[in-house]
Design a protein around this motif. Structure first.
Motif, PDB file in Angstrom:
ATOM      1  N   UNK A 121      53.778  91.617 -11.892  1.00 39.65           N
ATOM      2  CA  UNK A 121      53.684  90.384 -11.110  1.00 39.65           C
ATOM      3  C   UNK A 121      52.365  90.310 -10.340  1.00 39.65           C
ATOM      4  N   UNK A 122      51.934  91.433  -9.773  1.00 37.67           N
ATOM      5  CA  UNK A 122      50.672  91.453  -9.038  1.00 37.67           C
ATOM      6  C   UNK A 122      49.509  91.184  -9.987  1.00 37.67           C
ATOM      7  N   UNK A 123      49.546  91.764 -11.161  1.00 38.09           N
ATOM      8  CA  UNK A 123      48.494  91.532 -12.149  1.00 38.09           C
ATOM      9  C   UNK A 123      48.447  90.054 -12.540  1.00 38.09           C
ATOM     10  N   UNK A 124      49.616  89.479 -12.839  1.00 32.11           N
ATOM     11  CA  UNK A 124      49.671  88.061 -13.199  1.00 32.11           C
ATOM     12  C   UNK A 124      49.208  87.161 -12.071  1.00 32.11           C
ATOM     13  N   UNK A 125      49.569  87.525 -10.852  1.00 29.34           N
ATOM     14  CA  UNK A 125      49.150  86.752  -9.687  1.00 29.34           C
ATOM     15  C   UNK A 125      47.628  86.762  -9.570  1.00 29.34           C
ATOM     16  N   UNK A 126      47.040  87.920  -9.715  1.00 32.07           N
ATOM     17  CA  UNK A 126      45.577  88.031  -9.619  1.00 32.07           C
ATOM     18  C   UNK A 126      44.889  87.245 -10.731  1.00 32.07           C
ATOM     19  N   UNK A 127      45.408  87.341 -11.942  1.00 30.52           N
ATOM     20  CA  UNK A 127      44.793  86.632 -13.065  1.00 30.52           C
ATOM     21  C   UNK A 127      44.841  85.118 -12.846  1.00 30.52           C
ATOM     22  N   UNK A 128      45.905  84.643 -12.220  1.00 28.28           N
ATOM     23  CA  UNK A 128      46.053  83.216 -11.968  1.00 28.28           C
ATOM     24  C   UNK A 128      45.204  82.739 -10.785  1.00 28.28           C
ATOM     25  N   UNK A 129      45.214  83.522  -9.692  1.00 28.95           N
ATOM     26  CA  UNK A 129      44.538  83.089  -8.466  1.00 28.95           C
ATOM     27  C   UNK A 129      43.072  83.505  -8.387  1.00 28.95           C
ATOM     28  N   UNK A 130      42.720  84.578  -9.057  1.00 32.36           N
ATOM     29  CA  UNK A 130      41.353  85.110  -8.988  1.00 32.36           C
ATOM     30  C   UNK A 130      40.843  85.413 -10.389  1.00 32.36           C
ATOM     31  N   UNK A 131      40.714  84.404 -11.250  1.00 32.92           N
ATOM     32  CA  UNK A 131      40.376  84.655 -12.652  1.00 32.92           C
ATOM     33  C   UNK A 131      38.996  85.288 -12.861  1.00 32.92           C
TER      34      UNK A 131
END
Length: 141
Positions: A121-131
């Motif tokens: 979830x943290x990885x997905x969050x970062x990819x979405x918010x900080x591409x």
């Protein structure tokens, strides 16, 4: 075919009561937590429905039931201002809860899954918010 990093779910190892207890005790801690509590209280509208959903999720993971219907990633990505420290706190509280349940098999299996989920979830969050940034891993808790 890639093998799962988790033990195979087994309905003989954990009861539905064990899973319900895990979910309710974890959220009792999380709701009181100074960093996590306000997030949960703001975004969980119906706690009874949330308990059912989370019990179904953990039952699927630990017992192999198929009651869970949901998509955790989009719901977490939609939350504002999440951080690694929040995911790490979630994981620490989860591990505290499983440790207190005094069921070594449940503790090991659930913690392994929880760590995987928190990281994913943290990885997905970062990819979405900080591409434009390289994702960072959570610190082992």
């Amino acid at each position: 075919m890639r093998q799962s990093p988790f033990p195979t779910p087994n309905p003989d190892l954990y009861t539905e009561e064990d899973i319900s207890k895990l979910v309710h005790e974890f959220y009792a801690k999380a709701r009181k937590d100074p960093s996590l509590g306000p997030i949960f209280e703001e975004h969980v509208i119906d706690w009874d429905a949330h308990f059912v959903q989370m019990t179904n999720f953990w039952s699927a993971q630990l017992r192999g039931t198929s009651r869970f219907r949901g998509a955790p990633m989009p719901k977490h990505i939609a939350l504002p201002d999440l951080s690694a420290s929040l995911f790490e706190r979630w994981l620490a509280l989860f591990k505290q809860t499983t440790r207190e349940m005094d069921n070594a098999g449940l503790e090991q299996h659930a913690n392994m899954i929880a760590a995987f989920i928190a990281n994913r979830l943290w990885h997905g969050y970062q990819m979405s918010h900080y591409p434009d940034r390289q994702p960072v891993e959570l610190n082992a808790v």
